[in-house]
Design an enzyme around this catalytic site. Structure first.
Site, PDB file in Angstrom:
ATOM      1  N   LYS A 245      31.910  16.018-118.100  1.00  0.00           N
ATOM      2  CA  LYS A 245      30.882  16.024-119.151  1.00  0.00           C
ATOM      3  C   LYS A 245      29.486  16.072-118.543  1.00  0.00           C
ATOM      4  O   LYS A 245      28.638  16.844-118.981  1.00  0.00           O
ATOM      5  CB  LYS A 245      31.040  14.748-119.997  1.00  0.00           C
ATOM      6  N   ASN A 246      29.257  15.249-117.520  1.00  0.00           N
ATOM      7  CA  ASN A 246      27.894  15.139-116.997  1.00  0.00           C
ATOM      8  C   ASN A 246      27.469  16.324-116.128  1.00  0.00           C
ATOM      9  O   ASN A 246      26.312  16.418-115.727  1.00  0.00           O
ATOM     10  CB  ASN A 246      27.718  13.813-116.249  1.00  0.00           C
TER      11      ASN A 246
ATOM     12  N   ASP B 182      28.878   4.206-113.562  1.00  0.00           N
ATOM     13  CA  ASP B 182      29.827   4.618-114.606  1.00  0.00           C
ATOM     14  C   ASP B 182      31.260   4.171-114.329  1.00  0.00           C
ATOM     15  O   ASP B 182      32.143   4.398-115.151  1.00  0.00           O
ATOM     16  CB  ASP B 182      29.793   6.146-114.776  1.00  0.00           C
TER      17      ASP B 182
ATOM     18  N   ARG C 239      21.117  11.264-125.403  1.00  0.00           N
ATOM     19  CA  ARG C 239      19.965  11.268-124.519  1.00  0.00           C
ATOM     20  C   ARG C 239      19.886  12.529-123.650  1.00  0.00           C
ATOM     21  O   ARG C 239      18.809  13.039-123.350  1.00  0.00           O
ATOM     22  CB  ARG C 239      20.063  10.024-123.642  1.00  0.00           C
TER      23      ARG C 239
ATOM     24  N   ARG D 188      32.686  10.355-127.115  1.00  0.00           N
ATOM     25  CA  ARG D 188      31.564  11.102-126.531  1.00  0.00           C
ATOM     26  C   ARG D 188      31.904  11.627-125.138  1.00  0.00           C
ATOM     27  O   ARG D 188      31.358  12.637-124.711  1.00  0.00           O
ATOM     28  CB  ARG D 188      30.327  10.201-126.412  1.00  0.00           C
TER      29      ARG D 188
ATOM     30  N   CYS E 246      18.780   3.164-125.744  1.00  0.00           N
ATOM     31  CA  CYS E 246      20.217   3.186-126.021  1.00  0.00           C
ATOM     32  C   CYS E 246      20.792   1.863-125.546  1.00  0.00           C
ATOM     33  O   CYS E 246      20.083   1.055-124.953  1.00  0.00           O
ATOM     34  CB  CYS E 246      20.895   4.362-125.347  1.00  0.00           C
TER      35      CYS E 246
ATOM     36  N   ARG F  58      15.847   3.339-120.634  1.00  0.00           N
ATOM     37  CA  ARG F  58      16.006   4.697-120.132  1.00  0.00           C
ATOM     38  C   ARG F  58      14.862   5.641-120.502  1.00  0.00           C
ATOM     39  O   ARG F  58      15.025   6.576-121.281  1.00  0.00           O
ATOM     40  CB  ARG F  58      17.345   5.269-120.589  1.00  0.00           C
ATOM     41  N   PRO F  59      13.677   5.415-119.920  1.00  0.00           N
ATOM     42  CA  PRO F  59      12.556   6.303-120.214  1.00  0.00           C
ATOM     43  C   PRO F  59      12.712   7.688-119.581  1.00  0.00           C
ATOM     44  O   PRO F  59      13.686   7.944-118.861  1.00  0.00           O
ATOM     45  CB  PRO F  59      11.368   5.566-119.599  1.00  0.00           C
ATOM     46  N   VAL F  60      11.732   8.580-119.827  1.00  0.00           N
ATOM     47  CA  VAL F  60      11.790   9.936-119.256  1.00  0.00           C
ATOM     48  C   VAL F  60      10.548  10.224-118.410  1.00  0.00           C
ATOM     49  O   VAL F  60      10.191  11.371-118.185  1.00  0.00           O
ATOM     50  CB  VAL F  60      11.949  11.015-120.356  1.00  0.00           C
ATOM     51  N   ASP F  61       9.873   9.148-117.970  1.00  0.00           N
ATOM     52  CA  ASP F  61       8.617   9.335-117.234  1.00  0.00           C
ATOM     53  C   ASP F  61       8.770  10.170-115.955  1.00  0.00           C
ATOM     54  O   ASP F  61       7.892  10.968-115.620  1.00  0.00           O
ATOM     55  CB  ASP F  61       7.960   7.973-116.931  1.00  0.00           C
TER      56      ASP F  61
HETATM   57  C1  EPZ Z   1      23.041  10.113-115.880  1.00  0.00           C
HETATM   58  O1  EPZ Z   1      22.143   9.556-116.817  1.00  0.00           O
HETATM   59  C2  EPZ Z   1      24.397  10.150-116.561  1.00  0.00           C
HETATM   60  N1  EPZ Z   1      24.301  10.970-117.761  1.00  0.00           N
HETATM   61  C3  EPZ Z   1      24.836   8.740-116.881  1.00  0.00           C
HETATM   62  O2  EPZ Z   1      26.118   8.832-117.430  1.00  0.00           O
HETATM   63  C4  EPZ Z   1      24.879   7.910-115.608  1.00  0.00           C
HETATM   64  O3  EPZ Z   1      25.198   6.584-115.914  1.00  0.00           O
HETATM   65  C5  EPZ Z   1      23.526   7.972-114.900  1.00  0.00           C
HETATM   66  O4  EPZ Z   1      23.134   9.357-114.694  1.00  0.00           O
HETATM   67  C6  EPZ Z   1      23.496   7.260-113.562  1.00  0.00           C
HETATM   68  O5  EPZ Z   1      24.469   7.790-112.722  1.00  0.00           O
HETATM   69  C7  EPZ Z   1      24.391  12.291-117.667  1.00  0.00           C
HETATM   70  O6  EPZ Z   1      24.538  12.855-116.592  1.00  0.00           O
HETATM   71  C8  EPZ Z   1      24.322  13.075-118.923  1.00  0.00           C
HETATM   72  P1  EPZ Z   1      19.163   8.400-114.463  1.00  0.00           P
HETATM   73  P2  EPZ Z   1      20.561   9.672-116.592  1.00  0.00           P
HETATM   74  O7  EPZ Z   1      18.004   9.218-114.904  1.00  0.00           O
HETATM   75  O8  EPZ Z   1      20.267  11.010-116.015  1.00  0.00           O
HETATM   76  C9  EPZ Z   1      15.727   5.076-114.980  1.00  0.00           C
HETATM   77  C10 EPZ Z   1      27.953   8.112-118.798  1.00  0.00           C
HETATM   78  O9  EPZ Z   1      28.599   7.071-119.052  1.00  0.00           O
HETATM   79  N2  EPZ Z   1      14.823   6.200-115.330  1.00  0.00           N
HETATM   80  O10 EPZ Z   1      19.695   8.611-113.102  1.00  0.00           O
HETATM   81  O11 EPZ Z   1      19.925   9.295-117.856  1.00  0.00           O
HETATM   82  C11 EPZ Z   1      16.757   4.840-116.070  1.00  0.00           C
HETATM   83  O12 EPZ Z   1      16.234   4.048-117.100  1.00  0.00           O
HETATM   84  C12 EPZ Z   1      26.513   8.006-118.488  1.00  0.00           C
HETATM   85  O13 EPZ Z   1      28.455   9.245-118.784  1.00  0.00           O
HETATM   86  C13 EPZ Z   1      13.474   5.959-115.516  1.00  0.00           C
HETATM   87  O14 EPZ Z   1      13.004   4.828-115.405  1.00  0.00           O
HETATM   88  O15 EPZ Z   1      20.363   8.549-115.505  1.00  0.00           O
HETATM   89  C14 EPZ Z   1      17.865   4.175-115.293  1.00  0.00           C
HETATM   90  O16 EPZ Z   1      17.616   2.813-115.152  1.00  0.00           O
HETATM   91  C15 EPZ Z   1      25.687   7.087-119.264  1.00  0.00           C
HETATM   92  N3  EPZ Z   1      12.661   7.011-115.818  1.00  0.00           N
HETATM   93  C16 EPZ Z   1      17.794   4.843-113.928  1.00  0.00           C
HETATM   94  O17 EPZ Z   1      16.490   5.432-113.857  1.00  0.00           O
HETATM   95  C17 EPZ Z   1      13.128   8.289-115.942  1.00  0.00           C
HETATM   96  O18 EPZ Z   1      12.339   9.204-116.212  1.00  0.00           O
HETATM   97  C18 EPZ Z   1      18.835   5.931-113.671  1.00  0.00           C
HETATM   98  O19 EPZ Z   1      18.788   6.891-114.698  1.00  0.00           O
HETATM   99  C19 EPZ Z   1      14.492   8.527-115.741  1.00  0.00           C
HETATM  100  C20 EPZ Z   1      15.333   7.468-115.427  1.00  0.00           C
END
Ligand code: EPZ
Length: 425
Positions: free
Chosen positions: A23-24, A307, A94, A400, A118, A123-126
């Site tokens: 999926k990811n 995960d 997301r 999902r 969530c 989980r911000p997007v900064d």
């Molecule tokens: C991906 O999420 C996966 N989702 C998640 O899968 C997985 O848990 C995660 O990576 C970590 O491995 C998909 O690939 C669709 P991150 P993502 O950006 O990209 C912080 C599942 O069960 N952050 O690496 O959203 C964030 O809050 C899931 O399939 C910021 O602060 O993860 C988190 O604490 C759920 N600012 C950390 O970084 C940002 O702009 C890691 O998030 C982006 C992230």
């Protein structure tokens, strides 16, 4: 009105289970089809709710999508009909935010609803936005939407504050059509990043280094349609590996790729599990009573994956001795703990660490609730190892991310049925 799983615990599971597409990996790859006109043939795409949400979003931008075969998705991009991803489509998932980079790159303008929080944290997007800004986009956040505009995107050096998976993917996609070269440092190294880069390269992009912490993207003028096979789902593989260990190794897992979750294998080997791979089949030797407790810390790849944290906790609860899980990726990913305690596990949490006192011989069946998809899968595993009937609520989370979950478990001998409940969400 919604669905729950009713599980009659205590069955002996055995047989071969096959791991499906990731999926990811599929989600960002689907988003990448917004980058170019043409036809895309994607194999090994899991047929599940998050994928349907992404398909709906692509259709909103004028793309034509159909399933050619059960896991073969065909996408035709005749040119985008819009640049805005509305709240009602983004809020479902997301990962919808991953359309921002591709649309910005192809249209020089994109407007995407903020995904919001969530269950597993804010989980911000900064990091995504900082990257787009570095490439030359002007970002305005207003009325719950992020708007990015650029006359042109220009390659540059971008250092991520944290190796975020989504930010790496979004920035990598946006950079493919930028002028000049982008160097992305402290990039996420997950196998899904490499899979996306391979797909983008098949579309005509010039990316090297994906899978390492420095990715170099040489911008090109245009991209085109492509064919690609999505990698297998390493988290699904890990979930079935745990299921097999709980059953004393009687389940053979087909299609698990060790290099994708090396750390996970190492942790299990440390506990006493023995793996033998014959062709694509993983044979597992494990004796629950003799496995040792272990301490893990979730980290970005190649560390132990967040995960697969809740699933190993089921094992830790049953193995003699005290194990610990430190969660460093998400701030709120222990929501399954109170549910596991209801099933008879002994766990206490201090800060970001869960202390699991093992030795449970059988979980004690009850009603529990899934808080996210991995937590949901873990509750199902616990339900199978419980005495009596367990009801796992809110299985829309599981839908999902796990393709044909109950079908696969039933084939292995589990007694699991989907029931419709009036009071379920
Ligand atoms: C991906 O999420 C996966 N989702 C998640 O899968 C997985 O848990 C995660 O990576 C970590 O491995 C998909 O690939 C669709 P991150 P993502 O950006 O990209 C912080 C599942 O069960 N952050 O690496 O959203 C964030 O809050 C899931 O399939 C910021 O602060 O993860 C988190 O604490 C759920 N600012 C950390 O970084 C940002 O702009 C890691 O998030 C982006 C992230």
């Amino acid at each position: 009105m919604g669905y729950a799983y009713k599980i009659e615990g205590g069955s002996k599971l055995s047989g071969i289970v096959e791991v499906g597409g990731a999926k990811n990996s599929a989600l960002p790859i689907l988003a990448a089809t917004l980058l170019a006109k043409g036809r895309f043939d994607l194999e090994n795409v899991p047929n599940l709710k998050d994928i349907h949400s992404m398909i709906e979003l692509l259709a909103h931008f004028g793309l034509e999508i159909h399933w050619e075969n059960p896991n073969h998705l065909v996408i035709i991009n005749p040119g985008l009909t819009g640049i805005e991803a509305p709240y009602n489509l983004v809020k479902k998932m997301r990962a919808s935010f991953l359309v921002m980079g591709p649309i910005l790159a192809s249209e020089r303008h994109s407007r995407v609803s903020l995904p919001g929080g969530c269950a597993i944290g804010a989980r911000p997007v900064d990091y995504h936005l900082k990257g787009f800004e570095k490439l030359g986009a002007k970002i305005v956040i207003e009325h719950g939407y992020v708007e990015a505009k650029a006359d042109k995107l220009v390659g540059t050096k971008i250092i991520l504050d944290f190796p975020s998976v989504g930010a790496t993917e979004n920035i990598m996609m946006a950079s493919t059509l930028a002028e000049g070269t982008t160097i992305l440092e402290n990039a996420a190294r997950e196998p899904e990043i490499e899979d996306l880069a391979n797909f983008l390269n098949a579309m005509g992009a010039k990316i090297i280094g994906a899978g390492s912490s420095t990715i170099v993207i040489e911008g090109v003028d245009h991209l085109h349609g492509a064919k690609h096979r999505v990698i297998n789902d390493r988290i699904q593989a890990g979930t079935f590996i745990i299921a097999s260990i709980l059953q004393g190794g009687s389940i053979i897992v087909k299609g698990a790729v060790r290099e994708h979750i090396e750390k996970f294998y190492e942790v299990l080997e440390k506990m006493g599990v023995v793996f033998t791979e014959i062709d694509e089949e993983l044979h597992i030797e494990a004796d629950l009573k003799n496995l040792k407790p272990v301490n893990i810390k979730t980290m970005p790849h190649p560390g132990y994956p967040t995960d697969l944290q809740s699933q190993i906790m089921i094992l830790m609860a049953m193995v003699n001795g005290e194990s610990t899980v430190a969660e460093t990726v998400f701030e709120n990913r222990f929501m399954h703990v109170p549910e596991l305690e209801r099933l008879g596990a002994h766990i206490h949490i201090e800060g970001h660490t869960a202390f699991i006192k093992g030795g449970v011989e059988k979980f004690s069946a009850t009603e529990v609730m899934a808080s996210d998809l991995r937590a949901g899968a873990s509750l199902v595993l616990a339900g199978i190892m419980a005495e009596g009937e367990t009801l796992v609520r809110r299985i829309y989370h599981i839908d999902r991310g796990y393709d044909k979950f109950e079908e696969k478990l039933t084939k292995l001998g589990a007694k699991i049925t989907r029931v419709r409940l009036e009071d379920e969400v």
